[in-house]
Design an enzyme around this catalytic site. Structure first.
Site, short mmCIF file in Angstrom:
data_model
loop_
_atom_site.label_atom_id
_atom_site.label_comp_id
_atom_site.label_asym_id
_atom_site.label_seq_id
_atom_site.Cartn_x
_atom_site.Cartn_y
_atom_site.Cartn_z
N GLY A 11 0.79 -1.23 0.00
CA GLY A 11 0.00 0.00 0.00
C GLY A 11 0.82 1.28 0.00
N SER A 12 2.06 1.19 -0.49
CA SER A 12 2.89 2.41 -0.48
C SER A 12 2.33 3.45 -1.46
CB SER A 12 4.36 2.10 -0.79
OG SER A 12 4.52 1.67 -2.11
N ASN A 13 1.70 3.01 -2.54
CA ASN A 13 1.08 3.98 -3.45
C ASN A 13 -0.16 4.60 -2.83
OD1 ASN A 13 2.42 4.19 -6.26
ND2 ASN A 13 2.57 2.02 -5.73
N LYS A 64 -17.24 -14.38 -8.85
CA LYS A 64 -16.55 -13.09 -9.00
C LYS A 64 -17.58 -11.96 -9.10
CE LYS A 64 -13.08 -10.77 -11.77
NZ LYS A 64 -11.69 -10.92 -12.13
N MET A 89 -4.15 -7.10 -6.82
CA MET A 89 -3.68 -8.26 -7.56
C MET A 89 -4.80 -9.07 -8.22
SD MET A 89 -0.54 -7.78 -7.36
CE MET A 89 0.33 -9.28 -7.84
N ARG A 90 -5.84 -8.38 -8.63
CA ARG A 90 -6.95 -9.05 -9.31
C ARG A 90 -7.37 -8.26 -10.53
NH1 ARG A 90 -9.46 -12.91 -6.70
NH2 ARG A 90 -8.57 -13.14 -4.64
N LEU A 91 -7.79 -9.01 -11.55
CA LEU A 91 -8.31 -8.33 -12.72
C LEU A 91 -9.75 -7.93 -12.44
CD1 LEU A 91 -7.05 -10.54 -15.68
CD2 LEU A 91 -6.29 -8.24 -15.03
N ASN A 106 -4.71 2.63 -13.26
CA ASN A 106 -3.80 1.62 -12.72
C ASN A 106 -2.37 2.13 -12.84
OD1 ASN A 106 -2.96 -0.96 -11.71
ND2 ASN A 106 -2.40 -1.54 -13.80
N HIS A 108 1.58 0.69 -13.23
CA HIS A 108 2.33 -0.52 -13.59
C HIS A 108 3.83 -0.22 -13.53
CE1 HIS A 108 3.00 -4.40 -15.37
NE2 HIS A 108 3.87 -3.84 -16.18
C1 GRF Z 1 3.56 -1.24 -7.47
O1 GRF Z 1 4.85 -1.54 -7.94
C2 GRF Z 1 2.62 -1.05 -8.62
O2 GRF Z 1 3.24 -0.52 -9.76
C3 GRF Z 1 2.14 -2.45 -8.89
O3 GRF Z 1 2.05 -3.06 -7.63
C4 GRF Z 1 2.95 -2.41 -6.73
C5 GRF Z 1 2.16 -1.99 -5.53
O4 GRF Z 1 2.95 -1.52 -4.48
N1 GRF Z 1 0.91 -2.43 -9.64
P1 GRF Z 1 2.28 -0.87 -3.21
O5 GRF Z 1 1.32 -1.89 -2.62
O6 GRF Z 1 1.59 0.38 -3.63
O7 GRF Z 1 3.42 -0.59 -2.26
#
Ligand code: GRF
Length: 200
Positions: A11-13, A64, A89-91, A106, A108
């Site tokens: 969850g760092s983002n 789903k 981590m899910r589509l 999203n 990436h």
């Molecule tokens: C990030 O590298 C993002 O690009 C990818 O998953 C990772 C998530 O990291 N989709 P965090 O959970 O936000 O730390």
């Protein structure tokens, strides 16, 4: 605008987006953090930030569609106008995407369309490319595919390990995602077929 951030892990983002909002850089409120993993550190972060979180585990739903219906119910309740996938981590299904057309972003950890999928950092390193990076894009029905909002390159050094490279990539992510969200919220992105153009 009320936004939702979807996480499965660290969850760092999510944290970077919350911090950017606190600094007054993004005109938004994180109304909900959606998480599908009870072990995710993102849940602790939400608690610390006093941001409402919804833990939904796929295994607790028969399908789903039912899993996503529970999420959608909560998004509606919180009046969410933008969804930011951040290590989710899910589509998300085409039916879900149709409910939020061009309202799902999203991030990436590679320069799309190179190194799609869940191991973009390792794949770029293993391939031996000299430059990789970060992409923020709209989500469409194909994985890691929708119109690109922002990209930033990251050089790969000969002595990089997956860890050292990931460190630099994450650092870029934490500034690039808030910037893309800001552009979206200010109405500065215009989608023309597969191109997301930035308005002045
Ligand atoms: C990030 O590298 C993002 O690009 C990818 O998953 C990772 C998530 O990291 N989709 P965090 O959970 O936000 O730390």
């Amino acid at each position: 605008m009320n936004i939702a951030v979807f996480c499965s892990g660290n969850g760092s983002n999510f944290q970077a987006i919350a911090d950017s909002i606190k600094r007054g850089e993004i005109p938004a409120k994180i109304a909900l953090m959606v998480c599908d993993n009870p072990e995710a550190f993102a849940l602790q972060r939400a608690k610390t930030e006093r941001i409402k979180s919804l833990l939904v585990e796929r295994k607790n739903f028969r399908s789903k569609a039912e899993f996503e219906a529970e999420i959608i119910r909560n998004l509606k309740r919180e009046n969410v106008g933008l969804i930011c996938l951040a290590g989710f981590m899910r589509l998300v299904s085409p039916a879900f995407i149709k409910k939020y057309p061009n309202k799902i972003l999203n991030i990436h950890p590679a320069l799309l369309p190179a190194f799609k999928g869940t191991s973009g950092i390792k794949d770029a390193l293993d391939y031996g490319v000299k430059v990789t990076g970060v992409t923020v894009h709209f989500v469409d029905a194909e994985m890691d595919h929708g119109p690109i909002i922002l990209q930033q390159a990251v050089k790969i050094n000969d002595d990089d390990t997956e860890e050292s490279l990931a460190g630099r990539i994450h650092q870029i992510e934490h500034s690039l995602y808030p910037r893309a969200i800001k552009l979206f919220l200010e109405g500065k992105i215009k989608i023309e077929q597969r191109k997301a153009r930035q308005l002045k």
